[in-house]
Design a protein around this motif. Sequence first.
Motif, PDB file in Angstrom:
ATOM      1  N   GLY A 160       9.900  -5.441   7.493  1.00  9.41           N
ATOM      2  CA  GLY A 160       9.388  -4.623   8.297  1.00  9.41           C
ATOM      3  C   GLY A 160       8.490  -3.344   7.960  1.00  9.41           C
ATOM      4  N   ARG A 161       8.520  -3.370   6.499  1.00  8.18           N
ATOM      5  CA  ARG A 161       7.904  -2.101   5.821  1.00  8.18           C
ATOM      6  C   ARG A 161       6.458  -1.946   5.995  1.00  8.18           C
ATOM      7  NH1 ARG A 161      11.563  -4.317   1.573  1.00  8.18           N
ATOM      8  NH2 ARG A 161      13.503  -3.067   1.654  1.00  8.18           N
ATOM      9  N   PHE A 162       5.775  -1.042   6.461  1.00  8.77           N
ATOM     10  CA  PHE A 162       4.491  -0.954   6.732  1.00  8.77           C
ATOM     11  C   PHE A 162       3.911   0.214   5.991  1.00  8.77           C
ATOM     12  CE2 PHE A 162       0.950   0.870   9.332  1.00  8.77           C
ATOM     13  CZ  PHE A 162       0.173  -0.073   9.154  1.00  8.77           C
ATOM     14  N   TRP A 163       2.905   0.003   5.214  1.00  4.60           N
ATOM     15  CA  TRP A 163       2.292   0.970   4.308  1.00  4.60           C
ATOM     16  C   TRP A 163       0.778   1.479   4.911  1.00  4.60           C
ATOM     17  CZ3 TRP A 163       4.217   3.305  -0.084  1.00  4.60           C
ATOM     18  CH2 TRP A 163       5.655   2.710  -0.654  1.00  4.60           C
ATOM     19  N   SER A 164       0.303   2.600   4.857  1.00  3.16           N
ATOM     20  CA  SER A 164      -0.929   2.954   5.214  1.00  3.16           C
ATOM     21  C   SER A 164      -1.199   4.447   4.660  1.00  3.16           C
ATOM     22  CB  SER A 164      -1.006   3.237   6.768  1.00  3.16           C
ATOM     23  OG  SER A 164      -0.333   4.153   7.171  1.00  3.16           O
ATOM     24  N   HIS A 165      -2.275   4.613   4.536  1.00  2.42           N
ATOM     25  CA  HIS A 165      -2.922   5.681   3.942  1.00  2.42           C
ATOM     26  C   HIS A 165      -2.751   7.146   4.887  1.00  2.42           C
ATOM     27  CE1 HIS A 165      -5.547   3.012   1.445  1.00  2.42           C
ATOM     28  NE2 HIS A 165      -5.094   3.989   0.615  1.00  2.42           N
ATOM     29  N   VAL A 166      -2.499   8.171   4.174  1.00  2.00           N
ATOM     30  CA  VAL A 166      -2.196   9.498   4.859  1.00  2.00           C
ATOM     31  C   VAL A 166      -3.692  10.176   4.613  1.00  2.00           C
ATOM     32  CG1 VAL A 166      -1.119  11.729   4.910  1.00  2.00           C
ATOM     33  CG2 VAL A 166       0.141   9.686   4.215  1.00  2.00           C
ATOM     34  N   GLY A 167      -4.247  10.192   5.650  1.00  9.26           N
ATOM     35  CA  GLY A 167      -5.612  10.844   5.658  1.00  9.26           C
ATOM     36  C   GLY A 167      -6.549   9.737   5.352  1.00  9.26           C
ATOM     37  N   ALA A 168      -7.625   9.863   4.240  1.00  3.98           N
ATOM     38  CA  ALA A 168      -8.595   9.029   3.997  1.00  3.98           C
ATOM     39  C   ALA A 168      -8.116   7.577   3.502  1.00  3.98           C
ATOM     40  CB  ALA A 168      -9.482   9.762   3.091  1.00  3.98           C
ATOM     41  N   ARG A 169      -8.813   6.522   3.934  1.00  5.11           N
ATOM     42  CA  ARG A 169      -8.683   5.346   3.364  1.00  5.11           C
ATOM     43  C   ARG A 169      -9.514   5.231   2.066  1.00  5.11           C
ATOM     44  NH1 ARG A 169     -11.883   1.932   5.793  1.00  5.11           N
ATOM     45  NH2 ARG A 169     -10.796  -0.022   4.975  1.00  5.11           N
ATOM     46  N   TRP A 216      -8.199   4.867  -2.245  1.00 10.34           N
ATOM     47  CA  TRP A 216      -6.935   4.196  -3.171  1.00 10.34           C
ATOM     48  C   TRP A 216      -6.750   5.666  -4.049  1.00 10.34           C
ATOM     49  CZ3 TRP A 216      -9.359   1.261  -8.013  1.00 10.34           C
ATOM     50  CH2 TRP A 216     -10.466   1.794  -8.237  1.00 10.34           C
ATOM     51  N   TRP A 217      -7.452   6.866  -3.905  1.00 14.54           N
ATOM     52  CA  TRP A 217      -6.928   8.094  -4.296  1.00 14.54           C
ATOM     53  C   TRP A 217      -6.240   8.958  -3.337  1.00 14.54           C
ATOM     54  CZ3 TRP A 217     -12.523   7.179  -5.478  1.00 14.54           C
ATOM     55  CH2 TRP A 217     -12.784   7.111  -6.721  1.00 14.54           C
ATOM     56  N   ALA A 218      -6.041   8.411  -2.057  1.00 12.39           N
ATOM     57  CA  ALA A 218      -5.308   9.133  -1.026  1.00 12.39           C
ATOM     58  C   ALA A 218      -3.774   8.719  -1.072  1.00 12.39           C
ATOM     59  CB  ALA A 218      -5.930   8.787   0.248  1.00 12.39           C
ATOM     60  N   PRO A 219      -2.975   9.421  -0.904  1.00  9.54           N
ATOM     61  CA  PRO A 219      -1.584   8.995  -0.763  1.00  9.54           C
ATOM     62  C   PRO A 219      -1.092   8.189   0.337  1.00  9.54           C
ATOM     63  CG  PRO A 219      -1.803  11.247   0.132  1.00  9.54           C
ATOM     64  CD  PRO A 219      -2.897  10.909  -0.548  1.00  9.54           C
ATOM     65  N   MET A 220      -0.126   7.497   0.265  1.00  9.62           N
ATOM     66  CA  MET A 220       0.220   6.358   1.216  1.00  9.62           C
ATOM     67  C   MET A 220       1.652   6.550   1.506  1.00  9.62           C
ATOM     68  SD  MET A 220      -1.280   2.548  -0.155  1.00  9.62           S
ATOM     69  CE  MET A 220      -1.384   2.045   1.675  1.00  9.62           C
ATOM     70  N   GLU A 221       1.730   6.263   2.745  1.00 12.80           N
ATOM     71  CA  GLU A 221       3.368   6.421   3.447  1.00 12.80           C
ATOM     72  C   GLU A 221       3.833   4.955   3.723  1.00 12.80           C
ATOM     73  OE1 GLU A 221       3.167   9.028   6.722  1.00 12.80           O
ATOM     74  OE2 GLU A 221       2.156   7.591   8.016  1.00 12.80           O
TER      75      GLU A 221
END
Length: 341
Positions: free
Chosen positions: A265-274, A276-281
């Motif tokens: 159930g681990r879901f990853w998405s970008h914080v802010g812009a889509r 590869w330079w943007a952090p993910m949570e």
Amino acid sequence: MLNIALVGAGLMGRQHLGAIARSPRARLSVLVDPSGDAEALATEAGAAWAGTLDAVDPARADAAIIASPTPLHAAHAAPFIAAGKPVLIEKPLADSRAAAQDLLDAEARGARILLGFHRRHGGAAALATELLRSGTLGQPVAAEASCWLCKPDDYFDTAWRVGPGGGPIAINLVHDLDLFCSWFGPPARVSAMAGAAVRGLGVEDTATVQLAFRSGLLATFTVSDAIAAPWSYELTAGENPAYPQTGEGSYRIGGTLGALELPSGRFWSHVGARSWWAPMEMQELDVPDGDPLDRQFEHFCDVIEGKTAPKVTAADGWTNLALLDAIRASLEEHRAVEVDA
């Protein structure tokens, strides 16, 4: 109280017997199996016993569960279908598409057939279905499944497990293929490789499958029953207490807005812009618990009572058989093969 006829008292038959016993909505009315201990099982469950199906009146049951050997599925389901009774048929639907044709035709005429791909009723499947339906992942682009497990040497003392159909493609990978088809739609084309380098038996111990769906999604599967590893659905989902749970993931689904690992159930998405330079949570999403076999049987009770249609149909079983045929053809012909589903 629904009266259930159970045909077959082998490994899966006994699993269904337990699901019936745990349900407040149904009872076992008759157990059909010629084996020596089946009569004792029936007596313990307070049910009648029959050595052959000829001794059973299908009209006296509200429904039937068919858990006999795969080549007998169609013949054992037929009298109950003819009597207008819903049937739950253990997977696979039959041992070939030709053998499954009568079941497919019966479903087209209105027969209520539920196929026993029980993972569809599990919490991980429900979570993925909801996220895909809601668009949380965006457009699904790619997916992968690992089915790495280690079967003990004495598992192969049974003759049929070292011949065609006894390897991890037909025994284990079929579950993964069914779930992916339920999420991503009809398969289009498949390419496969297999080997038996570990045991050298007459059946594969390891295989890879690349599958293109008509939707455009591409999926990769690796399956082996010779690897000491924690990454298979059985070892990650915790849905079957017979297998020690590892807490790892075995599926990954990637979309344009995020990626999901299952069954964790681990879901990853970008914080802010889509980007590869943007952090993910990462979010730990809640995966509904519960035994999928029990959930499947409760769903079957709803089907019997006319409250819902079967979640997994004979047509789904036909697609699964067509996909297995295409995988076999790809292995034999060493090329990508169109799936005739």
